[in-house]
Design a protein around this motif. Structure first.
Motif, PDB file in Angstrom:
ATOM      1  N   GLY A 133       2.983 122.972 -41.694  1.00 23.03           N
ATOM      2  CA  GLY A 133       2.817 124.338 -40.565  1.00 23.03           C
ATOM      3  C   GLY A 133       3.072 125.538 -41.177  1.00 23.03           C
ATOM      4  N   ALA A 134       2.606 126.514 -40.366  1.00 20.37           N
ATOM      5  CA  ALA A 134       2.558 127.792 -40.592  1.00 20.37           C
ATOM      6  C   ALA A 134       3.751 128.365 -39.875  1.00 20.37           C
ATOM      7  N   SER A 135       4.403 129.508 -40.149  1.00 15.45           N
ATOM      8  CA  SER A 135       5.713 130.099 -39.379  1.00 15.45           C
ATOM      9  C   SER A 135       5.207 130.660 -38.173  1.00 15.45           C
ATOM     10  N   GLY A 136       6.076 130.312 -37.268  1.00 11.81           N
ATOM     11  CA  GLY A 136       5.962 130.608 -35.700  1.00 11.81           C
ATOM     12  C   GLY A 136       5.445 129.588 -34.936  1.00 11.81           C
ATOM     13  N   GLY A 137       5.391 128.381 -35.415  1.00 10.45           N
ATOM     14  CA  GLY A 137       4.899 127.257 -34.839  1.00 10.45           C
ATOM     15  C   GLY A 137       4.884 125.949 -35.571  1.00 10.45           C
ATOM     16  N   THR A 138       4.697 124.713 -34.805  1.00 11.97           N
ATOM     17  CA  THR A 138       4.780 123.452 -35.484  1.00 11.97           C
ATOM     18  C   THR A 138       3.385 122.992 -35.432  1.00 11.97           C
ATOM     19  N   ARG A 139       2.768 122.660 -36.497  1.00 11.99           N
ATOM     20  CA  ARG A 139       1.426 122.139 -36.621  1.00 11.99           C
ATOM     21  C   ARG A 139       1.337 120.612 -36.142  1.00 11.99           C
ATOM     22  N   GLN A 140       0.332 120.446 -35.181  1.00 12.22           N
ATOM     23  CA  GLN A 140      -0.006 119.035 -34.698  1.00 12.22           C
ATOM     24  C   GLN A 140      -1.450 118.726 -35.116  1.00 12.22           C
ATOM     25  N   HIS A 141      -1.449 117.415 -35.291  1.00  6.77           N
ATOM     26  CA  HIS A 141      -2.979 116.956 -35.470  1.00  6.77           C
ATOM     27  C   HIS A 141      -3.288 115.812 -34.741  1.00  6.77           C
ATOM     28  N   PHE A 142      -4.650 115.503 -34.316  1.00  2.76           N
ATOM     29  CA  PHE A 142      -5.193 114.289 -33.836  1.00  2.76           C
ATOM     30  C   PHE A 142      -6.354 114.085 -34.382  1.00  2.76           C
ATOM     31  N   ASP A 143      -6.406 112.641 -34.663  1.00  9.75           N
ATOM     32  CA  ASP A 143      -7.630 112.135 -35.537  1.00  9.75           C
ATOM     33  C   ASP A 143      -8.544 111.384 -34.734  1.00  9.75           C
ATOM     34  N   PHE A 144      -9.800 111.488 -34.635  1.00 12.32           N
ATOM     35  CA  PHE A 144     -10.736 111.021 -33.736  1.00 12.32           C
ATOM     36  C   PHE A 144     -12.170 110.684 -34.644  1.00 12.32           C
ATOM     37  N   SER A 145     -13.116 109.986 -33.898  1.00 15.17           N
ATOM     38  CA  SER A 145     -14.381 109.924 -34.534  1.00 15.17           C
ATOM     39  C   SER A 145     -15.339 110.093 -33.645  1.00 15.17           C
ATOM     40  N   VAL A 146     -16.659 110.594 -33.941  1.00  9.94           N
ATOM     41  CA  VAL A 146     -17.556 110.856 -33.272  1.00  9.94           C
ATOM     42  C   VAL A 146     -18.920 110.044 -33.710  1.00  9.94           C
ATOM     43  N   MET A 147     -19.765 109.461 -32.930  1.00 11.33           N
ATOM     44  CA  MET A 147     -21.112 108.858 -33.183  1.00 11.33           C
ATOM     45  C   MET A 147     -22.086 109.729 -32.368  1.00 11.33           C
ATOM     46  N   SER A 148     -23.363 110.258 -32.964  1.00 10.22           N
ATOM     47  CA  SER A 148     -24.353 110.757 -32.384  1.00 10.22           C
ATOM     48  C   SER A 148     -25.667 109.930 -32.518  1.00 10.22           C
ATOM     49  N   TYR A 149     -26.493 109.272 -31.582  1.00  6.40           N
ATOM     50  CA  TYR A 149     -27.052 108.228 -31.961  1.00  6.40           C
ATOM     51  C   TYR A 149     -28.404 108.376 -30.699  1.00  6.40           C
ATOM     52  N   ASN A 150     -29.557 108.466 -31.098  1.00  5.94           N
ATOM     53  CA  ASN A 150     -30.725 108.484 -30.231  1.00  5.94           C
ATOM     54  C   ASN A 150     -31.218 106.827 -30.421  1.00  5.94           C
ATOM     55  N   ILE A 151     -31.026 106.186 -29.308  1.00  6.42           N
ATOM     56  CA  ILE A 151     -31.023 104.881 -29.322  1.00  6.42           C
ATOM     57  C   ILE A 151     -32.544 104.218 -28.997  1.00  6.42           C
ATOM     58  N   LEU A 152     -33.476 105.151 -28.821  1.00  5.68           N
ATOM     59  CA  LEU A 152     -34.893 104.936 -28.485  1.00  5.68           C
ATOM     60  C   LEU A 152     -35.193 104.268 -27.310  1.00  5.68           C
ATOM     61  N   VAL A 198     -31.280 107.447 -23.448  1.00  8.24           N
ATOM     62  CA  VAL A 198     -30.648 106.041 -22.736  1.00  8.24           C
ATOM     63  C   VAL A 198     -31.412 105.986 -21.539  1.00  8.24           C
ATOM     64  N   GLN A 199     -32.308 104.890 -21.436  1.00  9.89           N
ATOM     65  CA  GLN A 199     -33.015 104.488 -20.232  1.00  9.89           C
ATOM     66  C   GLN A 199     -32.201 104.126 -18.932  1.00  9.89           C
ATOM     67  N   GLU A 200     -32.292 104.637 -17.837  1.00 14.16           N
ATOM     68  CA  GLU A 200     -31.240 104.675 -16.836  1.00 14.16           C
ATOM     69  C   GLU A 200     -31.315 103.274 -16.296  1.00 14.16           C
ATOM     70  N   ASP A 201     -32.300 102.239 -16.189  1.00 16.32           N
ATOM     71  CA  ASP A 201     -32.122 101.116 -15.716  1.00 16.32           C
ATOM     72  C   ASP A 201     -31.201 100.230 -16.798  1.00 16.32           C
ATOM     73  N   HIS A 202     -31.542 100.386 -18.075  1.00 17.05           N
ATOM     74  CA  HIS A 202     -30.769  99.624 -19.022  1.00 17.05           C
ATOM     75  C   HIS A 202     -29.408 100.157 -18.932  1.00 17.05           C
TER      76      HIS A 202
END
Length: 525
Positions: A133-152, A198-202
């Motif tokens: 962390g840098a001076s003046g504060g405490t560094r926090q972090h949060f890990d996550f994943s992202v998927m982008s998908y055109n499903i046709l 994403v087809q609405e009925d599906h």
């Protein structure tokens, strides 16, 4: 005339036995002409009048089936959908086999790939470990994943079945594709899913219940104009809480430029963590217009999405929370539209509409972009921000030029999660072949935490840090698997997947609830 030549030479020599193959490729005719030539051999002794009419009808049918040149500025057939009442009987006869295994190869169709191409995780080792962390504060972090998908969308697949003639029919069946789509989603187990087409009925009957059973919360926006599909942003309830959701409609009645039914979504999410509350995360998902000749519409749609992003992601002190922008941009890397998103600025004087997306190998140099790109009544300025409508009749020359100069820009600092060049062979990466040639049109953009030294492990301020990404196919890989979709890949697009680390520095006086975004300053009917 070609069929007359076949009959004329038939009894003289064997030239006619090979000529149909040569003519079918040289004259841009398909296998129907070859089949017709074989039929003509059996009807040599028929009535000449009957042969003449048959010649004309067969040749006309072959020509009409292969005429794909469309010189208008309307959407190409690849993005026209059938109405919900249209039949899909031509795909219903071949279904998933009862044992749940890969469907059998259809006789006469393209053969299944003999080899699978694996996708590996590309990790950035410098991103691992605990950052000081840098001076003046405490560094926090949060890990996550992202998927982008055109499903046709299945309805789009039926409407444009000629694009999938290389596929075995059973792999195009929705039951088979849906099972594989859900298998991919479960396997990758991403925290955030940005889905297109994403087809609405599906979505209502199948996808939403299945995703909710996996612990996801679903937000959906259907395309306007009665279209059957839309965009969805899905996130794990254990990882995020929804602060606000904002659908974006690009259709604006009264604005001729924005007469298409594409949509987008912007969500503000609060990470769930037991430690100090990190910064909220703003996530956007969109599917831009497909037509490669209407780059002016694409740029206007991007501007509308960026204006909503700035409104939702802006803090009371004027800073922005970290952002992730996913979607099918229908633009290739290094095109003017891509450079605008990544670099934050585009000087568009002299650029033609057909050059904006870079989708066409030889773009049509017609209709240069107008200045300004969109009318002031849209309520969005050249900085891609909402602004109050005002009368421009009293502007000075300098003010008028500043407003109408051929330049657009935005204040975000986006990076692409992918380099668009394969590390395996140095070939271009590929996310789709839906325009009958391999292209990259899908992206994950994010706002990266800024560096203050040459050390890549040292980051300053809030932002996102790319930890890893799932590799894409290159041109050779796509050829190896026999194109998309196939038995292992249920869509004509590949899913993009990236892991991020959200950095935030929280002061004690900043421990407050995130306020709801203010309404836009200008609402346009």
């Amino acid at each position: 005339m070609t069929t007359f030549r076949w009959r004329f030479h038939f009894h003289r020599n064997t030239w006619t036995r090979i000529n149909p193959l040569w003519l079918s490729s040289g004259c841009l005719f398909d296998c129907h002409v070859l089949g017709a030539s074989l039929h003509y051999r059996r009807t040599l002794k028929d009535n000449p009048a009957f042969r003449l009419s048959l010649d004309f009808l067969t040749t006309a049918r072959s020509y009409s089936r292969n005429r794909n040149m469309n010189t208008s500025d309307e959407d190409p057939p690849a993005k026209r959908r059938k109405s919900s009442s249209d039949s899909d009987h031509h795909l219903q006869k071949d279904r998933l086999s009862p044992n749940g295994k890969s469907p059998p190869r259809k006789k006469g169709a393209a053969s299944s790939p003999t080899a699978e191409v694996g996708r590996r995780w590309e990790e950035f080792t410098h991103a691992r470990g605990k950052l000081p962390g840098a001076s003046g504060g405490t560094r926090q972090h949060f890990d996550f994943s992202v998927m982008s998908y055109n499903i046709l969308s299945q309805q789009l697949l039926h409407e444009n079945s000629y694009l999938y003639r290389h596929c075995s029919v059973p792999v195009l069946d929705w039951k088979y594709r849906y099972a594989n789509i859900m298998k991919e989603i479960e396997e990758h187990n991403a925290d955030i899913l940005c889905l297109q087409e994403v087809q609405e009925d599906h979505y209502v009957s199948q996808m939403k219940p299945s995703l909710e059973a996996l612990g996801y919360q679903c937000e959906y926006k259907k395309r306007t104009g009665g279209k059957p599909d839309g965009c969805a942003v899905v996130f794990k309830r254990d990882s995020f809480a929804l602060l606000s959701g904002h659908p974006v409609e690009y259709l604006r009645p009264g604005v001729p430029l924005l007469d298409r039914d594409n949509v987008g979504m912007v969500l503000l999410l609060q990470p769930n963590t037991s430690t100090t509350m990190p910064s909220p995360l703003c996530v956007a998902n969109t599917d831009l217009l497909s037509n490669p000749r209407r780059g002016d519409i694409k740029l206007a749609q991007v501007a509308m999405l960026l204006a909503e992003l700035r409104r939702v992601a802006s803090r009371p002190d004027g800073t922005l929370c970290p952002l992730v922008v996913c979607g099918d941009m229908n633009s290739v890397p290094w095109s003017p539209l891509y450079r605008f998103l990544r670099d934050g600025r585009l000087d568009y004087y002299g650029i033609f509409r057909g050059e904006v997306s870079g989708q066409d190998a030889v773009p049509r140099r017609q209709h240069p972009l107008t200045v300004p790109l969109w009318p002031h009544t849209l309520g969005i300025n050249a900085q891609c921000q909402y602004h109050c409508q005002s009368n421009t009749s009293g502007l000075t020359i300098e003010e008028f030029y500043r407003i109408n100069r051929p330049c657009i820009q935005h204040g975000f600092s986006f990076s692409s999660a992918y380099s668009h060049r394969s590390s395996k062979r140095g070939e271009p990466e590929v996310t789709t072949n839906n325009m009958q040639r391999p292209l990259t049109v899908d992206y994950i953009f994010y706002t990266a935490a800024s560096r203050f030294t040459s050390d890549p492990s040292s980051l300053y301020g809030e932002g996102l840090q790319l930890l890893a990404r799932l590799s894409l196919f290159d041109v050779t890989d796509l050829s190896t698997v026999g194109g998309l979709p196939n038995a292992s890949h249920p869509s004509d697009h590949l899913p993009l997947l990236a892991r991020f680390r959200l950095h935030s520095r929280q002061q004690q006086q900043q421990q407050r609830q995130w306020p709801a975004p203010p309404p836009p300053s200008a609402k346009v009917d």
